[in-house]
Every structure is written in C-alpha cells, then in structure tokens.
Design a protein around this motif. Structure first.
Motif, mmCIF file in Angstrom:
data_model
loop_
_atom_site.group_PDB
_atom_site.id
_atom_site.type_symbol
_atom_site.label_atom_id
_atom_site.label_comp_id
_atom_site.label_asym_id
_atom_site.label_seq_id
_atom_site.Cartn_x
_atom_site.Cartn_y
_atom_site.Cartn_z
ATOM 1 N N THR A 10 0.833 -1.205 0.000
ATOM 2 C CA THR A 10 0.000 0.000 0.000
ATOM 3 C C THR A 10 0.868 1.256 0.000
ATOM 4 O OG1 THR A 10 -1.735 -1.176 1.186
ATOM 5 C CG2 THR A 10 -1.846 1.227 1.212
ATOM 6 N N VAL A 13 2.436 1.716 -3.456
ATOM 7 C CA VAL A 13 1.442 2.206 -4.415
ATOM 8 C C VAL A 13 1.180 3.694 -4.185
ATOM 9 C CG1 VAL A 13 -0.999 2.042 -5.084
ATOM 10 C CG2 VAL A 13 0.369 -0.027 -4.840
ATOM 11 N N LEU A 14 1.082 4.096 -2.921
ATOM 12 C CA LEU A 14 0.872 5.513 -2.608
ATOM 13 C C LEU A 14 2.045 6.375 -3.084
ATOM 14 C CD1 LEU A 14 -0.760 5.423 0.923
ATOM 15 C CD2 LEU A 14 -1.755 6.352 -1.164
ATOM 16 N N VAL A 16 4.083 5.753 -5.575
ATOM 17 C CA VAL A 16 3.975 5.845 -7.044
ATOM 18 C C VAL A 16 2.898 6.857 -7.420
ATOM 19 C CG1 VAL A 16 3.306 4.574 -9.137
ATOM 20 C CG2 VAL A 16 4.882 3.538 -7.487
ATOM 21 N N TYR A 17 1.784 6.809 -6.746
ATOM 22 C CA TYR A 17 0.695 7.758 -6.997
ATOM 23 C C TYR A 17 1.170 9.191 -6.744
ATOM 24 C CZ TYR A 17 -3.629 10.344 -6.289
ATOM 25 O OH TYR A 17 -4.616 11.287 -6.338
ATOM 26 N N PHE A 18 1.884 9.401 -5.629
ATOM 27 C CA PHE A 18 2.368 10.742 -5.311
ATOM 28 C C PHE A 18 3.342 11.244 -6.373
ATOM 29 C CE2 PHE A 18 1.733 9.517 -0.611
ATOM 30 C CZ PHE A 18 0.398 9.865 -0.674
ATOM 31 N N LEU A 20 3.345 10.343 -9.570
ATOM 32 C CA LEU A 20 2.549 10.659 -10.759
ATOM 33 C C LEU A 20 1.817 11.996 -10.603
ATOM 34 C CD1 LEU A 20 1.043 7.164 -11.634
ATOM 35 C CD2 LEU A 20 2.792 8.420 -12.895
ATOM 36 N N VAL A 21 1.208 12.204 -9.448
ATOM 37 C CA VAL A 21 0.502 13.466 -9.210
ATOM 38 C C VAL A 21 1.498 14.625 -9.211
ATOM 39 C CG1 VAL A 21 -0.804 14.781 -7.479
ATOM 40 C CG2 VAL A 21 -1.448 12.435 -8.005
ATOM 41 N N PRO A 47 0.633 15.685 -2.876
ATOM 42 C CA PRO A 47 1.631 14.655 -2.561
ATOM 43 C C PRO A 47 2.441 14.970 -1.310
ATOM 44 C CG PRO A 47 1.803 15.294 -4.864
ATOM 45 C CD PRO A 47 0.817 16.214 -4.216
#
Length: 150
Positions: A10, A13-14, A16-18, A20-21, A47
């Motif tokens: 988790t 994944v967070l 990676v999301y941060f 990307l954002v 982020p």
C-alpha cells in the motif's frame, strides 16, 4: 507478517501515486499561465501532505511494534481471552469485559505505558479505532518520557 506485506505494498502504491501526481503538478507549472501555475501549486501540495501522512503513520506503526516487542520480551503482552463467534469475529460482550478490566488497570497505573498499550489493544478489539490510536500514542509518549497531555 501478512499485515506488514500489505502495508508495504500500500505504501509503495501511494508513493507511485504521489510521484505521478507530482509530475502532473510540475507539468502544470511549466505551462506558465496564471491558471496552470495556480493549479500546479495546488496539485503539488497533495503529494506533500500525503507523504507527510504516510511518514507519520509509518513511524507510529514502527514505535507501536517496538513497544509490542519490548512488552513481549517482558512477558507482558495481553493474553487473547476473547470469545469469538463461529465466523471468527470477537464477541462484543467479551470485548467489553476485557476492556473494563484494562481500563481499571490503566486507571490504577496511569503513568505506566504498558497499561496504556494493553488498553489500546482492548480498544482495538472493541472496534474503537480512534481511541485505540490515542491510547497507543499515549503509551508511546510515556515510554519515550515525553510529557503527556490530559
């Protein structure tokens, strides 16, 4: 072990999301108009807040696990004396009875981090996560010798 793997996945994944954002925020900043720069700054704040939140939660879990390991080494971890339903769920009356015992123990020794740790576990078993977290934070603060607010 399963919880640690889930947490690590988790968190990854967070992150990676941060990223990307954050990259979208940088693209908006590079565009250079007043509107895109404003949105870019707003997007970059998300982020930063997310990483801070992830860091604080990770530190909390590490400290709680360290307390659990220390308490286990002392032989003071709470014994699982809870009655469970056929489906494996904790019986509410059983959780309430254990909670009452842990609360009384903590009231008798309010400066003992071990009591607060066990109370946090009892709160968790009673499905009161916010109070469980506060009790664990208090246990951590007492263990670290930090002043505890009432």
């Amino acid at each position: 072990m399963r919880a640690k793997i889930t947490y690590a996945i988790t968190a990854a994944v967070l992150v990676v999301y941060f990223v990307l954002v954050g990259s979208r925020g940088v693209l908006l900043l590079r565009h250079g108009t007043v509107l895109t720069v404003t949105f870019g700054v707003a997007v970059l704040i998300l982020p930063v807040i997310g990483l801070w939140f992830l860091w604080k939660n990770t530190r909390f879990v590490q400290k709680a696990n360290a307390l659990a390991a220390e308490l286990d080494g002392e032989g003071g971890l709470p014994v699982d004396e809870l009655v469970r339903t056929a489906g494996g769920r904790i019986d509410r009356d059983s959780a309430d009875a254990v909670f009452a015992k842990r609360r009384a123990e903590t009231e008798d020794s309010p400066e003992d981090w071990r009591c607060w740790f066990r109370l946090a576990v009892a709160y968790h078993d009673a499905r009161d996560t916010p109070r469980a977290r506060k009790a664990m934070q208090r246990a951590i603060a007492l263990h670290e010798g930090k002043p505890v607010s009432v």
